[in-house]
Design an enzyme around this catalytic site. Structure first.
Site, mmCIF file in Angstrom:
data_model
loop_
_atom_site.group_PDB
_atom_site.id
_atom_site.type_symbol
_atom_site.label_atom_id
_atom_site.label_comp_id
_atom_site.label_asym_id
_atom_site.label_seq_id
_atom_site.Cartn_x
_atom_site.Cartn_y
_atom_site.Cartn_z
ATOM 1 N N ASN A 1 0.594 -0.187 6.137
ATOM 2 C CA ASN A 1 1.008 -1.039 5.017
ATOM 3 C C ASN A 1 1.621 -2.278 5.632
ATOM 4 O OD1 ASN A 1 1.976 -2.186 2.698
ATOM 5 N ND2 ASN A 1 3.766 -0.843 2.545
ATOM 6 N N GLY A 2 1.048 -3.447 5.341
ATOM 7 C CA GLY A 2 1.589 -4.689 5.916
ATOM 8 C C GLY A 2 0.462 -5.622 6.297
ATOM 9 N N LYS B 1 -2.277 -5.849 -19.541
ATOM 10 C CA LYS B 1 -1.950 -6.534 -18.287
ATOM 11 C C LYS B 1 -3.047 -7.522 -17.905
ATOM 12 C CE LYS B 1 0.353 -7.706 -14.769
ATOM 13 N NZ LYS B 1 1.460 -8.670 -15.002
ATOM 14 N N CYS C 1 0.861 -1.183 0.000
ATOM 15 C CA CYS C 1 0.000 0.000 0.000
ATOM 16 C C CYS C 1 0.898 1.233 0.000
ATOM 17 C CB CYS C 1 -0.853 0.026 1.250
ATOM 18 S SG CYS C 1 -1.856 -1.441 1.481
ATOM 19 N N ARG D 1 1.563 1.435 -5.968
ATOM 20 C CA ARG D 1 1.726 0.503 -4.838
ATOM 21 C C ARG D 1 0.394 -0.130 -4.452
ATOM 22 N NH1 ARG D 1 6.458 1.044 -2.070
ATOM 23 N NH2 ARG D 1 5.531 -0.029 -0.310
ATOM 24 N N GLU E 1 7.740 -20.889 -19.917
ATOM 25 C CA GLU E 1 7.633 -19.530 -19.363
ATOM 26 C C GLU E 1 8.753 -18.653 -19.899
ATOM 27 O OE1 GLU E 1 5.484 -17.864 -18.097
ATOM 28 O OE2 GLU E 1 6.455 -16.186 -17.102
ATOM 29 N N TRP F 1 -3.767 -1.650 -1.207
ATOM 30 C CA TRP F 1 -3.644 -2.910 -1.925
ATOM 31 C C TRP F 1 -4.211 -3.957 -0.963
ATOM 32 C CZ3 TRP F 1 -2.832 -4.755 -6.609
ATOM 33 C CH2 TRP F 1 -2.581 -6.108 -6.749
ATOM 34 N N GLU G 1 7.085 -12.087 -25.645
ATOM 35 C CA GLU G 1 6.081 -11.030 -25.409
ATOM 36 C C GLU G 1 6.708 -9.660 -25.173
ATOM 37 O OE1 GLU G 1 3.499 -11.146 -22.014
ATOM 38 O OE2 GLU G 1 4.956 -12.245 -20.843
ATOM 39 N N HIS H 1 11.858 -34.761 -32.081
ATOM 40 C CA HIS H 1 10.647 -35.056 -32.863
ATOM 41 C C HIS H 1 10.240 -33.877 -33.722
ATOM 42 C CE1 HIS H 1 10.310 -38.744 -30.554
ATOM 43 N NE2 HIS H 1 10.623 -38.031 -29.500
ATOM 44 N N LYS I 1 8.151 -15.164 -21.936
ATOM 45 C CA LYS I 1 8.752 -13.885 -21.510
ATOM 46 C C LYS I 1 9.488 -13.233 -22.671
ATOM 47 C CE LYS I 1 7.019 -13.008 -18.602
ATOM 48 N NZ LYS I 1 5.999 -13.992 -18.360
HETATM 49 C C1 AGP Z 1 2.273 -13.181 -18.916
HETATM 50 O O1 AGP Z 1 3.517 -12.507 -18.910
HETATM 51 C C2 AGP Z 1 1.259 -12.460 -19.779
HETATM 52 N N1 AGP Z 1 1.089 -11.110 -19.362
HETATM 53 C C3 AGP Z 1 -0.057 -13.216 -19.898
HETATM 54 O O2 AGP Z 1 0.214 -14.463 -20.486
HETATM 55 C C4 AGP Z 1 -0.795 -13.478 -18.574
HETATM 56 O O3 AGP Z 1 -0.095 -14.413 -17.794
HETATM 57 C C5 AGP Z 1 -2.177 -14.053 -18.919
HETATM 58 O O4 AGP Z 1 -2.898 -13.087 -19.649
HETATM 59 C C6 AGP Z 1 -2.974 -14.479 -17.692
HETATM 60 O O5 AGP Z 1 -3.218 -13.354 -16.875
HETATM 61 P P1 AGP Z 1 -3.817 -13.612 -15.395
HETATM 62 O O6 AGP Z 1 -2.779 -14.371 -14.644
HETATM 63 O O7 AGP Z 1 -4.052 -12.240 -14.840
HETATM 64 O O8 AGP Z 1 -5.081 -14.406 -15.539
#
Ligand code: AGP
Length: 618
Positions: free
Chosen positions: A100-101, A613, A2, A27, A491, A74, A498, A514, A495
């Site tokens: 905050n905590g 996001k 927060c 935050r 993963e 938060w 994207e 394969h 990363k």
């Molecule tokens: C991950 O780096 C991406 N931003 C994206 O794949 C994300 O993980 C996905 O959209 C799922 O989001 P969520 O965890 O908020 O459901």
């Protein structure tokens, strides 16, 4: 996480407090509030929603007063509502607090206060702390003088009862000439001005007013007037207060001095991991404990299949969860892309547990899958980061990550916190079946060591930046791993693609033969997640197959492994841990590799093209 701001001086406090919140909104941004001392009483405005909504309220109903505190939340306990927003008042309504905590023993304290006649307006742990301070203030005011201001004494005595973390600011309309700050585990700084002083969660909130700051240490308690500050400590031999100069500008301060939110969040993973584990392990029984599953042990024991539904990075965390659930609890587990799960007519029976994993708690595909499962009468648990998010509210029960806001579009700390929570959940499901206390103790011990090992892993940052420079111009990457590290390879590929827009694919290392190996040439690096685990020799053979075709190899390896250094072109070493927990460490070099390559390529790391996001469309 927060944001807190406090002001004591000669100017009208409210505008300063609200502008400070705007600078701290990264935050936490689900609700906010402000309190000032006016004409001998406390004036309080607070509401759910962004800081802008609070600012409009205050503009419509101006607030007088030259002393005040404010907070942007938060949520950790209780949904984002007006009542749960900070500041919170004590029973008398004459002491105000922002926090905050996490107060871990808040429930026990609350019950004791209720038994003494206290009544509460919110479900937050913070309000309990406000009442506790008020209770001690009454005692301190009636007791003989201790040389300490009675309000300071009350704060000190109350904090001695607290288990958990805090960064707080406290004011009282009985003492309009002082403001108190204290911290343990959550950041708090003092801003030293000219005829005015400040408290803040970080420098960004006050850098417009002063660049002279005191970074408080854990257990510090400070008493501020407009012209002075004094210090006491709840700990032993804590250092004296020291004034520092804020070096970075306000913009950089918002990211804690980091160039991007993503980098800041990568470096927060030691602390976010601690938050994910905090208060959730009963060491005596080697049993994880969750407060919000809303399922009895008998119901959990009846689960004979787990279906995990998620997207993107959360889906990768779910894949690690599949291996963990099978290893520790021997429960058949499958991981479904939410966008597929919601349309399949998957055969589920009453003992199938649906587990939705989501950082934002708003991903529409995951929400739709959850609603479909509930429509068919199934219990759904969710693992979320955002308290009070739609998926959290529509689940039968769940587990919050407590990772704090994740601003960078590329998910980093959420992944490691999801894997940590899944580790605990799998251990719990195992311990109510046939997982031995001995084995569980060993895993818990290794899990609790991870935050420090993350800190060690992050020291590879410069080495990784150097490696990134070698490969930033490549057009294609393969990411390969076996067992627990296959999801880590996926993963790492996500990363990279994207945020740097480079084509990257993740595969089980053995799958390379394969098809994907046809892609290998001198310009196509293969990144191997290859710790010294049970499958090391097999993975090492795959590395040799790549090298036989002149493919560059970057290895994520266990520190001390010299054999792999003789074969790979570049090695990033991470500390050793148990095989099931290696994803918590192995992913970090991949996060940093993707980050540095994207920066070298001039990409918008925090807001990559075409992405958002939270994907609230289908
Ligand atoms: C991950 O780096 C991406 N931003 C994206 O794949 C994300 O993980 C996905 O959209 C799922 O989001 P969520 O965890 O908020 O459901």
């Amino acid at each position: 996480m927060c944001g807190i701001v406090g002001y004591i001086g000669q100017k009208n406090a409210a505008p300063i407090l609200i502008e400070g919140l705007r600078r701290l909104e990264y935050r936490g941004y689900d609700s906010s509030g402000v309190c000032t001392i006016t004409n001998g009483s406390l004036l309080l405005r607070k509401c759910a929603g962004r800081v802008e909504k609070l600012a409009e309220r205050v503009q419509q109903e101006p607030m007088e007063g030259v002393v005040g505190i404010s907070h942007t939340r938060w949520a950790t306990h209780g949904s984002p509502t007006d009542e749960n927003a900070h500041p919170h008042l004590d029973q008398s309504g004459r002491i105000a607090l922002v926090h905050n905590g996490v107060i871990e023993n808040y429930d026990r304290l609350k019950q004791r206060l209720i038994a003494c006649g206290h009544t509460f307006k919110s479900v937050t742990d913070t309000e309990v702390l406000a009442h506790l301070i008020g209770e001690h203030y009454e005692k301190a005011s009636a007791a003989p003088a201790t040389g300490m201001h009675p309000l300071t004494q009350a704060v000190v005595n109350a904090l001695k009862e607290v288990i958990g973390t805090y960064g707080i600011a406290v004011i009282s309309c009985d003492h309009p000439d002082i403001m108190i700050g204290a911290r343990r585990g959550s950041p708090l700084i003092v801003g030293v001005g000219n005829g005015e002083n400040f408290l803040a969660s970080d420098a960004n909130a006050i850098v417009a007013h002063t660049r002279q700051v005191i970074y408080l240490n854990d257990y510090d308690v400070v008493t501020l007037t407009r012209d002075s500050y004094s210090h006491t400590s709840l700990g032993s031999n804590t250092p004296a207060l020291q004034i520092s100069q804020i070096e970075f500008d306000a913009e950089a301060a918002e990211r804690g001095g980091f160039a991007h939110y993503m980098l800041k969040e990568i470096f927060e993973q030691s602390r976010s991991l601690e938050n994910a584990l905090r208060g959730r392990i009963d060491h005596d029984d080697a049993m994880p404990r969750f407060g919000g599953l809303n399922l009895t042990t008998a119901e959990l024991r009846e689960v004979d299949r787990v279906v995990i539904t998620a997207c993107g990075t959360s889906w990768h965390a779910g894949l690690v969860g599949e291996y963990l659930m099978e290893e520790f609890a021997q429960i058949p587990t499958e991981v479904e892309y939410s966008s597929e799960f919601r349309y399949r007519n998957a055969p589920l029976d009453k003992h199938t547990l649906i587990l939705a994993i989501t950082q934002s708690g708003e991903t529409l595909d995951t929400l739709a899958g959850l609603r479909e499962a509930r429509r068919r009468g199934h219990k759904v648990l969710s693992i979320c980061n955002v308290v009070g998010s739609t998926i959290a509210r529509e689940s039968d029960g769940g587990i919050y990550l407590h990772a704090g806001p994740e601003i960078g579009v590329a998910s980093t700390k959420a992944f490691t916190s999801q894997v940590a929570v899944l580790s605990l959940l799998a251990l719990l499901m195992g311990r109510i079946r046939n997982l031995s206390p001995h084995r569980a103790h060993a895993v818990i011990k290794a899990l609790e060591a991870i935050p420090d090992l993350i800190t060690l892993t992050l020291k590879q940052n410069q080495n990784i930046q150097r490696i990134a420079a070698k490969y930033a111009d490549c057009a294609d990457f393969l990411f390969l791993g076996r067992g627990y590290n296959f999801p880590v390879a996926l993963e790492g590929a996500l990363k990279l693609k994207e945020i740097s827009y480079i084509h990257a694919e993740g595969y089980p290392a053995a799958e390379m033969k394969h098809g994907p190996i046809a892609l290998i040439d001198e310009k196509t690096p293969s990144v191997f997640v290859a710790p010294r685990d049970a499958l090391y020799e097999k993975t090492f053979s795959n590395i040799e197959e790549i090298k036989a075709r002149k493919g560059p190899v970057i290895a994520i390896a266990t520190e001390g492994d010299e054999q792999i250094a003789r074969k790979a072109d570049d090695v990033i070493y991470v500390p050793s841990t148990l095989d099931p927990l290696f994803p918590l460490l192995g992913v970090i070099p991949l996060q940093l590799l993707a980050y540095h390559i994207a920066v070298i390529r001039g990409c918008d790391v925090d807001k990559p093209r075409n992405l958002a996001k939270s994907v609230t469309v289908e």
